[in-house]
Enzyme design. Structure first.
Site, PDB file in Angstrom:
ATOM      1  N   ARG A  62       0.751  -1.160   0.052  1.00 20.68           N
ATOM      2  CA  ARG A  62      -0.041  -0.048  -0.105  1.00 20.68           C
ATOM      3  C   ARG A  62       0.827   1.183  -0.030  1.00 20.68           C
ATOM      4  NH1 ARG A  62      -3.213   2.505   4.492  1.00 20.68           N
ATOM      5  NH2 ARG A  62      -4.993   3.741   3.633  1.00 20.68           N
ATOM      6  N   HIS A  66       0.353   4.557  -2.510  1.00 20.98           N
ATOM      7  CA  HIS A  66       0.193   5.924  -2.090  1.00 20.98           C
ATOM      8  C   HIS A  66       1.444   6.711  -2.319  1.00 20.98           C
ATOM      9  CE1 HIS A  66      -3.516   5.428   0.582  1.00 20.98           C
ATOM     10  NE2 HIS A  66      -3.393   4.293  -0.170  1.00 20.98           N
ATOM     11  N   ASP A  67       2.808   6.217  -2.345  1.00 21.83           N
ATOM     12  CA  ASP A  67       3.886   6.908  -2.770  1.00 21.83           C
ATOM     13  C   ASP A  67       3.856   7.459  -4.421  1.00 21.83           C
ATOM     14  OD1 ASP A  67       6.291   8.534  -2.312  1.00 21.83           O
ATOM     15  OD2 ASP A  67       7.133   6.829  -3.181  1.00 21.83           O
ATOM     16  N   GLY A  75       5.135  11.212  -8.930  1.00 19.04           N
ATOM     17  CA  GLY A  75       5.410   9.871  -9.048  1.00 19.04           C
ATOM     18  C   GLY A  75       5.966   9.170  -7.897  1.00 19.04           C
ATOM     19  N   ASP A  77       8.666   8.810  -5.514  1.00 16.33           N
ATOM     20  CA  ASP A  77      10.082   9.752  -5.122  1.00 16.33           C
ATOM     21  C   ASP A  77       9.993   9.528  -3.684  1.00 16.33           C
ATOM     22  OD1 ASP A  77       7.755  11.224  -4.422  1.00 16.33           O
ATOM     23  OD2 ASP A  77       8.634  13.181  -5.134  1.00 16.33           O
ATOM     24  N   ASN A  97      -3.651   8.968   4.257  1.00 17.03           N
ATOM     25  CA  ASN A  97      -2.165   8.334   4.718  1.00 17.03           C
ATOM     26  C   ASN A  97      -2.146   8.008   6.421  1.00 17.03           C
ATOM     27  OD1 ASN A  97      -1.516   7.818   2.089  1.00 17.03           O
ATOM     28  ND2 ASN A  97      -0.391   9.855   2.155  1.00 17.03           N
ATOM     29  N   PRO A 164      -6.475   7.671  -5.182  1.00 19.20           N
ATOM     30  CA  PRO A 164      -8.029   6.979  -5.509  1.00 19.20           C
ATOM     31  C   PRO A 164      -8.652   6.635  -4.196  1.00 19.20           C
ATOM     32  CG  PRO A 164      -6.309   5.792  -6.761  1.00 19.20           C
ATOM     33  CD  PRO A 164      -5.581   6.761  -5.619  1.00 19.20           C
ATOM     34  N   HIS A 194      -5.409  -5.468  -3.617  1.00 18.06           N
ATOM     35  CA  HIS A 194      -6.308  -5.541  -2.241  1.00 18.06           C
ATOM     36  C   HIS A 194      -6.271  -7.028  -1.746  1.00 18.06           C
ATOM     37  CE1 HIS A 194      -8.525  -1.690  -3.360  1.00 18.06           C
ATOM     38  NE2 HIS A 194      -7.346  -1.274  -2.796  1.00 18.06           N
ATOM     39  N   THR A 195      -5.840  -7.937  -2.612  1.00 23.48           N
ATOM     40  CA  THR A 195      -5.909  -9.167  -2.122  1.00 23.48           C
ATOM     41  C   THR A 195      -4.974  -9.480  -0.721  1.00 23.48           C
ATOM     42  OG1 THR A 195      -5.306 -11.523  -2.684  1.00 23.48           O
ATOM     43  CG2 THR A 195      -3.598  -9.769  -3.319  1.00 23.48           C
ATOM     44  N   THR A 244      -8.523 -14.830   1.720  1.00 15.67           N
ATOM     45  CA  THR A 244      -6.915 -15.513   1.961  1.00 15.67           C
ATOM     46  C   THR A 244      -6.128 -14.422   2.174  1.00 15.67           C
ATOM     47  OG1 THR A 244      -6.696 -15.518  -0.541  1.00 15.67           O
ATOM     48  CG2 THR A 244      -7.673 -17.502   0.496  1.00 15.67           C
ATOM     49  N   ASP A 249      -3.215 -13.656  -4.374  1.00 14.72           N
ATOM     50  CA  ASP A 249      -3.769 -14.679  -5.199  1.00 14.72           C
ATOM     51  C   ASP A 249      -5.043 -13.972  -5.764  1.00 14.72           C
ATOM     52  OD1 ASP A 249      -5.998 -14.622  -3.276  1.00 14.72           O
ATOM     53  OD2 ASP A 249      -5.343 -16.563  -2.613  1.00 14.72           O
TER      54      ASP A 249
END
Length: 319
Positions: A62, A66-67, A75, A77, A97, A164, A194-195, A244, A249
Site C-alpha cells: 500500500r 500511495h507514494d 510519481g 519519489d 495516509n 484513489p 487488495h488481495t 485469503t 492470489d
C-alpha cells in the site's frame, strides 16, 4: 528463525531499460556495480519484519501505491516517507495516509544500505523493491524492478486528495489512472493488490447504512453490518478485502464476481462494461492476473521519475 516460503514465484522478463513514462531512464541492473548487495539487504529486512509482523506485506504494498500516485508528474519519489515540519504538513499526515504503517521497515533497510553503500540507494527504490518482495513473499509473482529513482524534496498533505478513493466510481478511477499513463487494464490489475488488504469500517460502511447498494451480496452485507454497526465504537473493526488475506492470489476478483467486494470502488468495476471482462478474466486465470499485475507494477513504478532529486541519507528528512 522461521523462514517464509516464496514459492511459487513466477519470474517475468519485462522491460529492462527506458520506459516512456519516465523523464529519467531506469534499469534492472542499476546498482550492480555501485551496490550489488542492495536487493539482498532489502529482501532480508523485509523477511525479518514480515516474520514478526504479518501485517507488513500489505502495508508496504500500500505504501508503494500511495507514494507513486501523488500527482502524475511527481510519481515514486519517497515523498510519502518525509516527516511533517512546523512549516509544512507532509503527505504521511494527509487523511488518506493516516493509516499507512510500517515506515520503520524502510528506515531499517535504508540504515543498513547506508552502512554498505553510503548515499547510493534511494528511498524511492527501496519502496519499489520492497513492494515486489512482499508480493513474492506472499506467494505472488516476482518481477525485475527498474531502479535509478531519486528522492523528492517536496511532500504536501493537501496533495493526497489525488489518491484513489474507496468511494470512487469506475469512470473517476479510469480518468485518474489515465493521467498517469495507466490503462483500464492497469486499473483492474493494480486493484488486485487488495488481495493482501484490510479495511476499517469507515472506508465502506456508508454503502451498508447510508445508501442502498444493490451490487453487494445480501448475505455478505448482513455480515459486514454486524462487524460495522451504525454506531460502531471499535476503531479497529473492519474486514479483509479477500478471504485469503495472507496470500497473494486472485480470490479478490472471485469475490467481486459474487458481489462480495468490500469497497464500493472495487465492486463498481463489475458493473462497468469497460472493466467487467477484465475482472472475469483475472478471476478465472490466476497466472494471467500475476502476469498483468507485475507488468502494471513496472509501469506504475515509472510514473513521473525525475532526474533532479537526491539520495536521502535518512528517508524521513531531506538532506
Amino acid at each position: 528463525m522461521a523462514k517464509i516460503s516464496i514459492s511459487p514465484i513466477i519470474t517475468l522478463v519485462l522491460i529492462l531499460n527506458v520506459v516512456s513514462y519516465s523523464e529519467a531512464a531506469l534499469g534492472a541492473h542499476y546498482y550492480d556495480q555501485t551496490c550489488p548487495q542492495a536487493e539482498s539487504i532489502i529482501y532480508q529486512t523485509i523477511c525479518n519484519a514480515s516474520i514478526y509482523d504479518p501485517k507488513v506485506p500489505a502495508r508496504l504494498l500500500r505504501m508503494f501505491f500511495h507514494d507513486c500516485f501523488i500527482r502524475e508528474k511527481q510519481g515514486c519519489d519517497a515523498s510519502l516517507l518525509l516527516d511533517s515540519t512546523p512549516e509544512n504538513k507532509a503527505e504521511k499526515d494527509g487523511p488518506p495516509n493516516i493509516s499507512v504503517r510500517s515506515f520503520y521497515v524502510i528506515e531499517n533497510a535504508k540504515a543498513k544500505l547506508e552502512k554498505a553503500c553510503p548515499r547510493t540507494v534511494s528511498c524511492a527504490d527501496i519502496i519499489a523493491i520492497a513492494a515486489r518482495d512482499v508480493v513474492a513473499l506472499s506467494q505472488g509473482p516476482w518481477w525485475h524492478v527498474l531502479k535509478g529513482r531519486t528522492d523528492g524534496r517536496v511532500s504536501k498533505a493537501n496533495e493526497t486528495i489525488d489518491l484513489p478513493s474507496p468511494f470512487s466510481n469506475t469512470t473517476t478511477l479510469i480518468q485518474s489512472f489515465a493521467k498517469r499513463g495507466l490503462t483500464v487494464k492497469d486499473l483492474v490489475a493494480l486493484s488486485g493488490g487488495h488481495t493482501l488488504g484490510f479495511s476499517h469500517c469507515s472506508s465502506f460502511s456508508a454503502r451498508l447504512h447510508n445508501i442502498s447498494d444493490p451490487s453487494i451480496n445480501s448475505k455478505f452485507a448482513i455480515n459486514l453490518k454486524k462487524k460495522c454497526p451504525i454506531h460502531n465504537k471499535d476503531r479497529n473493526a473492519g474486514e479483509f478485502l479477500d478471504s485469503t488475506s495472507a496470500r497473494f492470489d486472485n480470490d479478490y476478483y472471485k469475490r467481486i464476481t459474487m458481489g462480495k467486494g468490500v469497497f464500493g470502488s472495487d465492486q463498481a468495476m463489475y458493473g462497468d462494461t469497460r472493466t467487467k471482462p477484465i475482472v472475469d478474466s483475472f478471476a478465472k486465470d490466476e497466472k494471467l492476473f500475476f502476469s498483468e499485475f507485475a507488468a502494471s507494477m513496472v509501469k506504475l513504478g515509472n510514473v513521473g521519475v525525475k532526474e533532479d532529486g537526491e539520495i536521502r541519507v535518512k528517508c524521513s528528512i531531506v538532506n
